[in-house]
Design a protein around this motif. Structure first.
Motif, PDB file in Angstrom:
ATOM      1  N   LEU A 135      50.949   5.399  11.211  1.00 34.67           N
ATOM      2  CA  LEU A 135      51.175   4.181  11.985  1.00 34.67           C
ATOM      3  C   LEU A 135      51.233   2.997  11.017  1.00 34.67           C
ATOM      4  O   LEU A 135      50.250   2.710  10.331  1.00 34.67           O
ATOM      5  N   VAL A 136      52.372   2.335  10.966  1.00 34.76           N
ATOM      6  CA  VAL A 136      52.563   1.204  10.064  1.00 34.76           C
ATOM      7  C   VAL A 136      52.359  -0.084  10.849  1.00 34.76           C
ATOM      8  O   VAL A 136      53.040  -0.338  11.840  1.00 34.76           O
ATOM      9  N   ASN A 137      51.400  -0.891  10.396  1.00 38.71           N
ATOM     10  CA  ASN A 137      51.027  -2.150  11.044  1.00 38.71           C
ATOM     11  C   ASN A 137      50.796  -1.951  12.549  1.00 38.71           C
ATOM     12  O   ASN A 137      51.384  -2.650  13.372  1.00 38.71           O
ATOM     13  N   PRO A 138      49.924  -1.005  12.897  1.00 38.68           N
ATOM     14  CA  PRO A 138      49.730  -0.694  14.323  1.00 38.68           C
ATOM     15  C   PRO A 138      48.812  -1.694  15.022  1.00 38.68           C
ATOM     16  O   PRO A 138      48.021  -2.400  14.403  1.00 38.68           O
ATOM     17  N   ARG A 139      48.939  -1.703  16.335  1.00 35.05           N
ATOM     18  CA  ARG A 139      47.970  -2.416  17.167  1.00 35.05           C
ATOM     19  C   ARG A 139      46.753  -1.500  17.313  1.00 35.05           C
ATOM     20  O   ARG A 139      46.878  -0.272  17.217  1.00 35.05           O
ATOM     21  N   PRO A 140      45.579  -2.059  17.570  1.00 34.33           N
ATOM     22  CA  PRO A 140      44.379  -1.221  17.726  1.00 34.33           C
ATOM     23  C   PRO A 140      44.561  -0.144  18.803  1.00 34.33           C
ATOM     24  O   PRO A 140      44.103   0.984  18.632  1.00 34.33           O
ATOM     25  N   GLU A 141      45.254  -0.488  19.881  1.00 35.88           N
ATOM     26  CA  GLU A 141      45.455   0.467  20.966  1.00 35.88           C
ATOM     27  C   GLU A 141      46.258   1.677  20.498  1.00 35.88           C
ATOM     28  O   GLU A 141      46.019   2.803  20.948  1.00 35.88           O
ATOM     29  N   GLU A 142      47.219   1.463  19.608  1.00 33.24           N
ATOM     30  CA  GLU A 142      48.020   2.571  19.087  1.00 33.24           C
ATOM     31  C   GLU A 142      47.150   3.516  18.259  1.00 33.24           C
ATOM     32  O   GLU A 142      47.336   4.741  18.305  1.00 33.24           O
ATOM     33  N   VAL A 143      46.222   2.949  17.507  1.00 31.57           N
ATOM     34  CA  VAL A 143      45.325   3.777  16.699  1.00 31.57           C
ATOM     35  C   VAL A 143      44.438   4.622  17.614  1.00 31.57           C
ATOM     36  O   VAL A 143      44.267   5.819  17.390  1.00 31.57           O
ATOM     37  N   VAL A 144      43.918   4.017  18.665  1.00 32.11           N
ATOM     38  CA  VAL A 144      43.056   4.753  19.594  1.00 32.11           C
ATOM     39  C   VAL A 144      43.835   5.883  20.266  1.00 32.11           C
ATOM     40  O   VAL A 144      43.334   7.013  20.385  1.00 32.11           O
ATOM     41  N   VAL A 145      45.062   5.634  20.677  1.00 27.90           N
ATOM     42  CA  VAL A 145      45.882   6.665  21.311  1.00 27.90           C
ATOM     43  C   VAL A 145      46.107   7.835  20.346  1.00 27.90           C
ATOM     44  O   VAL A 145      45.962   9.005  20.714  1.00 27.90           O
ATOM     45  N   ALA A 146      46.444   7.516  19.100  1.00 23.53           N
ATOM     46  CA  ALA A 146      46.670   8.579  18.109  1.00 23.53           C
ATOM     47  C   ALA A 146      45.379   9.342  17.824  1.00 23.53           C
ATOM     48  O   ALA A 146      45.404  10.566  17.656  1.00 23.53           O
ATOM     49  N   LEU A 147      44.254   8.643  17.777  1.00 26.93           N
ATOM     50  CA  LEU A 147      42.978   9.324  17.568  1.00 26.93           C
ATOM     51  C   LEU A 147      42.659  10.247  18.738  1.00 26.93           C
ATOM     52  O   LEU A 147      42.172  11.364  18.539  1.00 26.93           O
ATOM     53  N   ARG A 148      42.922   9.784  19.950  1.00 25.66           N
ATOM     54  CA  ARG A 148      42.671  10.637  21.118  1.00 25.66           C
ATOM     55  C   ARG A 148      43.443  11.944  21.017  1.00 25.66           C
ATOM     56  O   ARG A 148      42.943  13.001  21.361  1.00 25.66           O
ATOM     57  N   VAL A 151      50.969  -2.712   4.780  1.00 24.74           N
ATOM     58  CA  VAL A 151      49.637  -2.431   5.293  1.00 24.74           C
ATOM     59  C   VAL A 151      49.318  -3.447   6.389  1.00 24.74           C
ATOM     60  O   VAL A 151      49.910  -4.526   6.405  1.00 24.74           O
ATOM     61  N   PRO A 152      48.459  -3.078   7.309  1.00 26.83           N
ATOM     62  CA  PRO A 152      47.733  -1.824   7.355  1.00 26.83           C
ATOM     63  C   PRO A 152      48.635  -0.662   7.761  1.00 26.83           C
ATOM     64  O   PRO A 152      49.553  -0.818   8.554  1.00 26.83           O
TER      65      PRO A 152
END
Length: 89
Positions: free
Chosen positions: A64-77, A54-55
């Motif tokens: 996404l395993v142990n992602p950077r915040p930017e990776e989360v935003v890209v996936a959300l987009r 985690v996270p």
């Protein structure tokens, strides 16, 4: 509407940092504690090669395993833009 979940555990500094960065960006995801929820731990193991790393953030079909915040935003987009504030869409 895609489903998105933030998997975490108490005492995890990486979880704390990611959550803090996402909240500052205006992104708040439902959270599941893998130490209190066996099903949540199983989901994480499925994405993390059998580990409880985690996270882990799952957004629709993406884990996404142990992602950077930017990776989360890209996936959300791509998979759940409705979960982003207007500024990040």
């Amino acid at each position: 509407m895609a489903d998105a979940t933030f998997f975490w555990r108490p005492g995890c500094p990486f979880c704390w940092r990611l959550e803090r960065a996402l909240v500052r960006a205006g992104v708040e995801l439902p959270k599941r504690n893998i130490w209190e929820d066996a099903a949540a731990a199983a989901v994480v193991r499925g994405w993390a090669s059998g580990n409880e790393t985690v996270p882990t953030v799952v957004i629709g079909p993406v884990g996404l395993v142990n992602p950077r915040p930017e990776e989360v935003v890209v996936a959300l987009r791509e998979h759940a833009p409705e979960l982003l504030p207007d500024l990040l869409r």
